[in-house]
Design a protein around this motif. Structure first.
Motif, short mmCIF file in Angstrom:
data_model
loop_
_atom_site.label_atom_id
_atom_site.label_comp_id
_atom_site.label_asym_id
_atom_site.label_seq_id
_atom_site.Cartn_x
_atom_site.Cartn_y
_atom_site.Cartn_z
N PRO A 329 70.79 60.87 35.13
CA PRO A 329 71.84 61.82 34.73
C PRO A 329 73.20 61.16 34.66
O PRO A 329 73.55 60.32 35.51
N TYR A 330 74.00 61.56 33.67
CA TYR A 330 75.26 60.87 33.42
C TYR A 330 76.24 61.80 32.72
O TYR A 330 75.87 62.50 31.77
N GLU A 331 77.49 61.80 33.19
CA GLU A 331 78.56 62.56 32.54
C GLU A 331 79.40 61.58 31.72
O GLU A 331 80.08 60.73 32.28
N ASP A 332 79.33 61.71 30.42
CA ASP A 332 80.06 60.82 29.52
C ASP A 332 81.47 61.35 29.30
O ASP A 332 81.66 62.47 28.85
N CYS A 333 82.48 60.53 29.63
CA CYS A 333 83.86 61.00 29.50
C CYS A 333 84.22 61.30 28.05
O CYS A 333 85.12 62.09 27.78
N CYS A 334 83.52 60.68 27.09
CA CYS A 334 83.83 60.94 25.67
C CYS A 334 83.45 62.35 25.24
O CYS A 334 83.89 62.81 24.19
N SER A 335 82.61 63.02 26.03
CA SER A 335 82.19 64.37 25.66
C SER A 335 83.10 65.44 26.26
O SER A 335 82.90 66.64 26.02
N LEU A 336 84.12 65.03 27.02
CA LEU A 336 84.98 65.99 27.69
C LEU A 336 85.91 66.69 26.70
O LEU A 336 86.71 66.05 26.00
N LEU A 337 85.79 68.02 26.63
CA LEU A 337 86.68 68.87 25.84
C LEU A 337 86.77 68.43 24.38
O LEU A 337 87.86 68.28 23.82
N VAL A 338 85.60 68.19 23.78
CA VAL A 338 85.56 67.93 22.34
C VAL A 338 84.88 69.11 21.65
O VAL A 338 84.17 69.89 22.27
N SER A 339 85.11 69.24 20.36
CA SER A 339 84.55 70.34 19.59
C SER A 339 83.03 70.25 19.51
O SER A 339 82.46 69.15 19.53
N LYS A 340 82.37 71.40 19.41
CA LYS A 340 80.93 71.40 19.18
C LYS A 340 80.59 70.83 17.81
O LYS A 340 79.45 70.40 17.58
N HIS A 341 81.55 70.84 16.92
CA HIS A 341 81.35 70.31 15.57
C HIS A 341 82.46 69.30 15.25
O HIS A 341 83.39 69.60 14.50
N PRO A 342 82.39 68.10 15.83
CA PRO A 342 83.45 67.11 15.63
C PRO A 342 83.51 66.64 14.19
O PRO A 342 82.53 66.69 13.45
N ILE A 343 84.68 66.17 13.81
CA ILE A 343 84.90 65.65 12.46
C ILE A 343 83.97 64.48 12.19
O ILE A 343 83.72 63.65 13.06
N THR A 344 83.40 64.42 11.00
CA THR A 344 82.50 63.32 10.63
C THR A 344 83.11 62.39 9.59
O THR A 344 82.48 61.39 9.23
N SER A 345 84.31 62.72 9.13
CA SER A 345 84.94 61.86 8.10
C SER A 345 86.44 61.77 8.35
O SER A 345 87.26 62.11 7.48
N ALA A 346 86.78 61.32 9.55
CA ALA A 346 88.19 61.22 9.93
C ALA A 346 88.89 60.14 9.11
O ALA A 346 88.47 58.99 9.10
N LYS A 347 89.97 60.52 8.45
CA LYS A 347 90.74 59.58 7.63
C LYS A 347 91.76 58.85 8.51
O LYS A 347 92.44 59.46 9.34
N LEU A 348 91.87 57.56 8.29
CA LEU A 348 92.69 56.71 9.14
C LEU A 348 94.14 57.17 9.16
O LEU A 348 94.75 57.28 10.23
N ASP A 349 94.72 57.44 8.00
CA ASP A 349 96.14 57.80 7.97
C ASP A 349 96.40 59.11 8.70
O ASP A 349 97.41 59.26 9.39
N GLU A 350 95.47 60.07 8.61
CA GLU A 350 95.65 61.34 9.31
C GLU A 350 95.59 61.14 10.82
O GLU A 350 96.38 61.72 11.57
N VAL A 351 94.64 60.34 11.26
CA VAL A 351 94.50 60.09 12.70
C VAL A 351 95.72 59.35 13.24
O VAL A 351 96.22 59.66 14.33
#
Length: 375
Positions: A329-351
């Motif tokens: 069992p493991y708690e991944d810090c990357c999963s903390l308070l993220v959307s159930k449907h994260p962006i799949t095409s994040a544009k560099l300039d927007e980020v």
């Protein structure tokens, strides 16, 4: 007398650099067996010889990158009678066999085919066996070197690849999952010395998770010694949560980790960053997201698993012994308070525009990291 005969594959193709690769492999082996008494290592043409019968050495050879295979061999004098005596000693009592001779010492008066015939005839006279050249129950291997002949019948398969250290140093991001330890192992197999980096959030990481990361590092150190950076991520993560929309947080978490890994790479003299990404496996591993994430790195990003599916990755994890640890069992810090449907095409300039609103204290996090040596 018996010794371990060690063979490699790719090293033999390195031309003028062959000696450097051989010496690095010998150095790695010496370090790993330094606690074994009465054990010496020497180089011969086309092989390395470990002068010991200690069974612990076989496990070391099995887990050392650069070793294609090894064998615990009987040592014979450079005459056919001595070779036959050693072959009879290890030949089976029933079934089929064949003799396979390799003669790197071209001054030996008999050819490989002649040795095969003479040794085979002696075995047939002494034991009730049959010769099968295509699918024998047992192969009697004979190696003719400059000073001795080596005779054996059981090979210990190794990792293959290149000796750790010949390809420089990399920083490898390691989580508690299955993929990243496998990626670190594959980087070692290609000759890279690995510095592991784990990012943890102290509010969600228990002592059991800390132990899990240490156990993974310890297991990887059986291949080659590793250094582990435990980088506190909580303050950086809370700032990302404050100023980044939930569907973009996973991408920004990983961009922040890339920047911190770059700082560690600079400190360690590393030349690249390794990740456990496999194309399309999760939302953050789409081509567009990977492009946006990797753009935050100051170093090339290597992805040994990029074309492997999960079953292939799991198979390697089982083979190298990390799977059982990774599935705890493991708690991944990357999963903390993220959307159930994260962006799949994040544009560099927007980020990048979103990140302008964040005060990320990444350098301070790296400076406060705990550094632990394994192996």
């Amino acid at each position: 007398m018996r010794v371990y005969v060690v063979h490699y594959s790719e090293i033999a193709l390195k031309g003028k650099n062959r000696r450097y690769f051989e010496e690095r492999l010998v150095e790695n082996l010496r370090r790993k067996i330094r606690k074994i008494e009465d054990c010496r290592i020497r180089r011969e043409y086309g092989r390395i010889v470990v002068e010991s019968e200690n069974p612990a050495i076989s496990e070391v050879l099995r887990k050392t990158p650069g070793v294609k295979y090894s064998a615990l061999a009987e040592v014979a004098e450079l005459d056919v009678e001595s070779i036959c005596e050693r072959a009879l000693k290890i030949a089976p009592d029933a079934g089929t066999f064949k003799v396979d001779t390799r003669r790197s010492n071209k001054d030996f008066p008999l050819t490989s085919i002649e040795i095969n015939r003479i040794v085979g005839e002696r075995i047939l006279k002494a034991k009730k066996l049959r010769v099968d050249l295509h699918n024998p129950d047992k192969i009697i291997y004979v190696e003719i070197s400059s000073k001795h002949a080596y005779v054996y019948s059981e090979r210990i398969e190794g990792i293959g690849g290149l000796p750790v250290g010949v390809s420089g140093r990399v920083v490898s991001l390691i989580s508690g999952g299955i993929d990243s330890p496998v990626a670190s192992f594959l980087a070692m197999k290609r000759g890279a010395e690995v510095v592991l980096v784990h990012f943890f959030n102290s509010t969600i990481h228990s002592q059991s998770v800390r132990k899990k990361i240490h156990d993974l590092a310890e297991k990887l150190s059986e291949v080659h010694r590793v250094r582990l950076y435990m980088v506190p991520f909580r303050d950086v993560q809370m700032e990302i949560i404050r100023c980044i929309p939930s569907d973009y947080r996973m991408v920004v978490y990983r961009r922040s980790m890339m920047r911190m890994a770059s700082l560690i790479a600079e400190r360690e003299g590393a030349k690249a960053i390794v990740t456990g990404d496999s194309l399309g496996q999760v939302a953050s591993q789409t081509l567009q997201n990977l492009r946006t994430i990797y753009a935050a790195s100051n170093y090339p990003v290597l992805t040994p698993l990029i074309g492997l599916d999960k079953d292939e990755i799991v198979e390697i994890a089982r083979r190298i012994g990390t799977y059982d640890i990774s599935t705890l069992p493991y708690e991944d810090c990357c999963s903390l308070l993220v959307s159930k449907h994260p962006i799949t095409s994040a544009k560099l300039d927007e980020v990048e525009r979103m990140e302008e609103n964040c005060q990320l204290r990444e350098k301070e996090a790296v400076e406060s990291a705990e550094v632990i040596e394994f192996g």
